[in-house]
Scaffold this motif. Structure first.
Motif, PDB file in Angstrom:
ATOM      1  N   ASP A  10       0.825  -1.206   0.000  1.00 60.98           N
ATOM      2  CA  ASP A  10       0.000   0.000   0.000  1.00 60.98           C
ATOM      3  C   ASP A  10       0.862   1.261   0.000  1.00 60.98           C
ATOM      4  N   ARG A  11       1.924   1.247   0.777  1.00 58.89           N
ATOM      5  CA  ARG A  11       2.833   2.396   0.814  1.00 58.89           C
ATOM      6  C   ARG A  11       3.482   2.589  -0.557  1.00 58.89           C
ATOM      7  N   GLY A  12       3.825   1.494  -1.205  1.00 58.41           N
ATOM      8  CA  GLY A  12       4.426   1.575  -2.539  1.00 58.41           C
ATOM      9  C   GLY A  12       3.483   2.201  -3.541  1.00 58.41           C
ATOM     10  N   LYS A  13       2.200   1.850  -3.453  1.00 60.26           N
ATOM     11  CA  LYS A  13       1.204   2.433  -4.355  1.00 60.26           C
ATOM     12  C   LYS A  13       1.051   3.932  -4.090  1.00 60.26           C
ATOM     13  N   ILE A  14       1.046   4.307  -2.834  1.00 57.95           N
ATOM     14  CA  ILE A  14       0.900   5.715  -2.478  1.00 57.95           C
ATOM     15  C   ILE A  14       2.095   6.515  -2.983  1.00 57.95           C
ATOM     16  N   VAL A  15       3.293   5.976  -2.806  1.00 61.16           N
ATOM     17  CA  VAL A  15       4.493   6.659  -3.286  1.00 61.16           C
ATOM     18  C   VAL A  15       4.453   6.800  -4.803  1.00 61.16           C
ATOM     19  N   THR A  16       3.996   5.777  -5.501  1.00 62.27           N
ATOM     20  CA  THR A  16       3.885   5.839  -6.957  1.00 62.27           C
ATOM     21  C   THR A  16       2.908   6.921  -7.384  1.00 62.27           C
ATOM     22  N   ILE A  17       1.782   7.013  -6.719  1.00 55.82           N
ATOM     23  CA  ILE A  17       0.784   8.042  -7.043  1.00 55.82           C
ATOM     24  C   ILE A  17       1.361   9.433  -6.789  1.00 55.82           C
ATOM     25  N   ILE A  18       2.051   9.618  -5.661  1.00 58.47           N
ATOM     26  CA  ILE A  18       2.651  10.923  -5.346  1.00 58.47           C
ATOM     27  C   ILE A  18       3.706  11.285  -6.386  1.00 58.47           C
ATOM     28  N   ASN A  19       4.504  10.330  -6.818  1.00 60.07           N
ATOM     29  CA  ASN A  19       5.524  10.593  -7.836  1.00 60.07           C
ATOM     30  C   ASN A  19       4.890  10.998  -9.158  1.00 60.07           C
ATOM     31  N   ARG A  20       3.788  10.367  -9.528  1.00 64.96           N
ATOM     32  CA  ARG A  20       3.100  10.734 -10.767  1.00 64.96           C
ATOM     33  C   ARG A  20       2.573  12.159 -10.695  1.00 64.96           C
ATOM     34  N   ILE A  21       1.993  12.522  -9.560  1.00 66.63           N
ATOM     35  CA  ILE A  21       1.476  13.888  -9.390  1.00 66.63           C
ATOM     36  C   ILE A  21       2.628  14.879  -9.475  1.00 66.63           C
ATOM     37  N   GLY A  22       3.760  14.563  -8.858  1.00 67.85           N
ATOM     38  CA  GLY A  22       4.929  15.440  -8.896  1.00 67.85           C
ATOM     39  C   GLY A  22       5.424  15.645 -10.312  1.00 67.85           C
ATOM     40  N   LYS A  23       5.445  14.596 -11.124  1.00 68.02           N
ATOM     41  CA  LYS A  23       5.901  14.709 -12.512  1.00 68.02           C
ATOM     42  C   LYS A  23       4.936  15.563 -13.331  1.00 68.02           C
ATOM     43  N   GLU A  24       3.633  15.417 -13.071  1.00 64.82           N
ATOM     44  CA  GLU A  24       2.647  16.215 -13.790  1.00 64.82           C
ATOM     45  C   GLU A  24       2.801  17.690 -13.444  1.00 64.82           C
ATOM     46  N   LYS A  25       3.074  17.998 -12.188  1.00 62.52           N
ATOM     47  CA  LYS A  25       3.281  19.385 -11.780  1.00 62.52           C
ATOM     48  C   LYS A  25       4.532  19.948 -12.442  1.00 62.52           C
ATOM     49  N   LYS A  26       5.586  19.137 -12.502  1.00 58.86           N
ATOM     50  CA  LYS A  26       6.824  19.583 -13.133  1.00 58.86           C
ATOM     51  C   LYS A  26       6.594  19.840 -14.613  1.00 58.86           C
ATOM     52  N   MET A  27       5.854  18.997 -15.260  1.00 58.58           N
ATOM     53  CA  MET A  27       5.575  19.157 -16.683  1.00 58.58           C
ATOM     54  C   MET A  27       4.756  20.421 -16.913  1.00 58.58           C
ATOM     55  N   GLY A  28       3.793  20.681 -16.052  1.00 61.61           N
ATOM     56  CA  GLY A  28       2.998  21.900 -16.157  1.00 61.61           C
ATOM     57  C   GLY A  28       3.863  23.141 -15.988  1.00 61.61           C
ATOM     58  N   THR A  29       4.813  23.084 -15.065  1.00 58.48           N
ATOM     59  CA  THR A  29       5.721  24.201 -14.852  1.00 58.48           C
ATOM     60  C   THR A  29       6.576  24.441 -16.084  1.00 58.48           C
ATOM     61  N   VAL A  30       7.049  23.384 -16.694  1.00 65.02           N
ATOM     62  CA  VAL A  30       7.866  23.509 -17.901  1.00 65.02           C
ATOM     63  C   VAL A  30       7.048  24.118 -19.031  1.00 65.02           C
ATOM     64  N   VAL A  31       5.817  23.674 -19.202  1.00 57.36           N
ATOM     65  CA  VAL A  31       4.964  24.198 -20.272  1.00 57.36           C
ATOM     66  C   VAL A  31       4.699  25.688 -20.059  1.00 57.36           C
ATOM     67  N   VAL A  32       4.375  26.085 -18.839  1.00 56.47           N
ATOM     68  CA  VAL A  32       4.119  27.496 -18.544  1.00 56.47           C
ATOM     69  C   VAL A  32       5.387  28.320 -18.776  1.00 56.47           C
ATOM     70  N   CYS A  33       6.525  27.805 -18.374  1.00 56.68           N
ATOM     71  CA  CYS A  33       7.796  28.501 -18.565  1.00 56.68           C
ATOM     72  C   CYS A  33       8.089  28.713 -20.048  1.00 56.68           C
TER      73      CYS A  33
END
Length: 69
Positions: A10-33
């Motif tokens: 369960d912890r592994g799944k949660i970490v995977t979900i958090i990592n995906r959200i982090g990558k999406e935020k980073k991608m959004g930042t790059v696009v806006v930049c």
């Protein structure tokens, strides 16, 4: 009752979900930049073209411009 393996899974799944959200935020930042950089570049290029074509703010008439030559 959950075993240690289930909790770790369960912890592994949660970490995977958090990592995906982090990558999406980073991608959004790059696009806006990239968009902001393109807009600033277009504005600077437009100002440069205006200056080259003689449409500058001063116009060469020192009677109208307090900061001229």
């Amino acid at each position: 009752m959950e075993t240690g393996c289930q909790i770790k899974a369960d912890r592994g799944k949660i970490v995977t979900i958090i990592n995906r959200i982090g990558k999406e935020k980073k991608m959004g930042t790059v696009v806006v930049c990239v968009i902001v950089t393109a807009l600033v570049g277009a504005a600077v290029y437009s100002m440069y073209r205006s200056k080259k074509s003689g449409k500058g703010s001063c116009g060469g008439d020192c009677g109208k411009c307090s900061r001229c030559h």
